[in-house]
Design a protein around this motif. Structure first.
Motif, PDB file in Angstrom:
ATOM      1  N   THR A  29      36.480  48.378  62.239  1.00 22.90           N
ATOM      2  CA  THR A  29      35.364  47.900  63.044  1.00 22.90           C
ATOM      3  C   THR A  29      35.274  46.380  62.932  1.00 22.90           C
ATOM      4  O   THR A  29      36.019  45.740  62.178  1.00 22.90           O
ATOM      5  N   HIS A  64      43.182  57.847  66.621  1.00 22.41           N
ATOM      6  CA  HIS A  64      41.805  58.133  67.031  1.00 22.41           C
ATOM      7  C   HIS A  64      40.985  56.852  66.912  1.00 22.41           C
ATOM      8  O   HIS A  64      41.146  56.100  65.936  1.00 22.41           O
ATOM      9  N   ARG A  88      32.384  45.297  70.721  1.00 19.28           N
ATOM     10  CA  ARG A  88      33.382  46.366  70.748  1.00 19.28           C
ATOM     11  C   ARG A  88      34.611  45.929  71.543  1.00 19.28           C
ATOM     12  O   ARG A  88      35.757  46.145  71.118  1.00 19.28           O
ATOM     13  N   ASP A 139      38.031  56.308  65.966  1.00 21.29           N
ATOM     14  CA  ASP A 139      37.191  56.243  64.765  1.00 21.29           C
ATOM     15  C   ASP A 139      37.957  55.776  63.529  1.00 21.29           C
ATOM     16  O   ASP A 139      37.337  55.409  62.531  1.00 21.29           O
TER      17      ASP A 139
END
Length: 439
Positions: A406, A400, A314, A402
């Motif tokens: 990724t 945001h 991450r 989200d």
């Protein structure tokens, strides 16, 4: 800089010289600490016999956390003292003008407003002093977990070797961490170019920073005018500040990823016990021999858990997305205005690929290796988003966490960009459907 967190690892001393220690051997006096040896007495007497601790005995009163930041600061500044130069008025003016021009160019390629409230030109020593508060917040949780993991994993026989000094181990650990951090900061301050080059904003909020001495050294090895190099770096600094000023969750997410890694630090106690048994079988551990004690250090190296691997992934992805966005908007802003942009951008990519400040810093702190492939893929996402959907849609992804790509998305960056268009079309179709649903 070592890529093993907090210097865990075997000694590189020559075994043939074990009985002839030199001035650099056992710099922290571990032999005296763990064994006492001949003439062992009170802790104060031990300190008086150790060259480093004799000079820094006053720092043993440190009670500000797991890292002795007074020692770190002194060590870094001492390492820089001979090579640092003060900042001139002319350098401050040139940097302020470059940052103002950079902000004007960036206004035309991103909807995120300026994050520059003031411009600063720091010497190397000023960089160390001004960034310590941010480093404290980042490193203390890591050091605290390392100390806790080591203490909890050591068998009783190992703790017994510390004898009357067991209660001082926290202070000794603080000195050891402080010495290593100070050495790392000294090296980093000698090459850092801007306030955000490590991937985090280290300067006070709203401050855009360049280190003119390092910028000059960086430019000296390039076949480009110095003012062009300075403007290129100002563009990168001003672009980074736009993100950190107007994406309120970004800074905290980066810190949370580091701290999530810290919470998972553990040491394999069974491995330590096996190592001690093997050491005892091969002649034991000599408390008066630093080389013998240092053979224990690889056993104390923290293990990496699946949860820590997730935290590192991450953190790596966030850093790559920040860096990639900066690459993309700087390329759009420079355009034909900065003739050497292509060469300068390639130089920065090579700097990262060979282990620049960001990679070195995080490799030392948490074992993170920033992969240039991730950075290139992130830049591809941002460039393709602007080309296909416009800069407003590109920057909307920062609204945001989200919405961001990724790590898996970065494996196929163009597929991610294509899906954004499909999502928009699906939303439009949903909005057009009658209340009783589709026929």
């Amino acid at each position: 800089m070592s890529d093993v967190p907090f210097g865990f690892g075997p000694s590189d001393r020559d075994p043939e010289r074990r009985d002839q220690p030199g001035p650099g051997d056992d710099p922290f006096g571990l032999g005296a600490l763990f064994g006492g040896g001949a003439g062992a007495g009170t802790p104060q007497e031990f300190l008086a016999k150790m060259p480093l601790f004799a000079e820094l005995q006053k720092l043993m009163n440190w009670s500000g956390g797991p890292v002795n930041w007074d020692l770190a600061r002194q060590g870094a500044i001492s390492a820089l003292a001979a090579g640092t130069q003060p900042v001139s008025d002319g350098e401050r003016t040139a940097i302020a003008e470059s940052l103002r021009l950079a902000d004007l160019w960036l206004d035309q390629v991103t909807d995120l407003p300026s994050g520059v409230e003031r411009t600063l030109a720091w010497s190397r020593v000023e960089w160390v002093e001004q960034t310590l508060p941010q480093w404290t917040r980042l490193i203390d949780p890591l050091a605290e977990r390392v100390v806790a993991a080591m203490t909890g994993a050591l068998p009783q026989e190992a703790m017994a070797m510390a004898g009357p000094l067991a209660g001082m181990m926290g202070q000794v650990g603080g000195l050891m961490f402080g010495a290593q951090v100070g050495q790392a900061f000294g090296r980093l301050a000698g090459e850092i170019l801007t306030g955000t080059e490590v991937g985090l904003p280290l300067a006070p909020d709203g401050a855009a920073v360049l280190v003119p001495q390092n910028v000059a050294d960086f430019a000296a090895g390039l076949d480009r005018p110095a003012d062009e190099v300075r403007l290129f770096l100002a563009l990168r600094e001003a672009a980074s500040l736009r993100l950190f000023a107007h994406v309120p969750w970004l800074r905290q997410q980066l810190h949370d990823a580091v701290h999530a890694y810290a919470r998972g630090i553990t040491v394999d106690r069974e491995a330590i016990e096996r190592g001690l048994s093997e050491a005892m079988g091969s002649g034991g551990i000599d408390p008066n021999d630093p080389e013998s004690l240092q053979r224990l250090l690889p056993m104390l190296e923290p293990e990496e858990t699946p949860e820590q691997q997730m935290a590192l992934r991450r953190l790596e992805t966030l850093l790559a997305l920040v860096e990639g966005w900066v690459d993309a908007v700087v390329a759009a802003a420079a355009g034909d205005r900065l003739p050497g942009h292509g060469a300068l951008a390639e130089t920065m990519r090579r700097r990262r690929a060979s282990g620049g400040p960001a990679e070195q810093t995080f490799a030392t702190l948490v074992g993170l290796q920033l992969r240039p492939r991730r950075l290139r893929d992130a830049a591809t996402v941002w460039g393709a988003m602007a080309q296909k959907h416009g800069t407003a849609e590109r920057d909307r992804l920062w609204s945001h966490p989200d919405l961001l790509p990724t790590s898996d998305d970065l494996d196929e960056p163009l597929d991610f960009v294509a899906r954004q268009g499909m999502d928009d079309e699906l939303r439009a179709l949903t909005d057009e459907e009658p209340e009783d649903g589709p026929s």
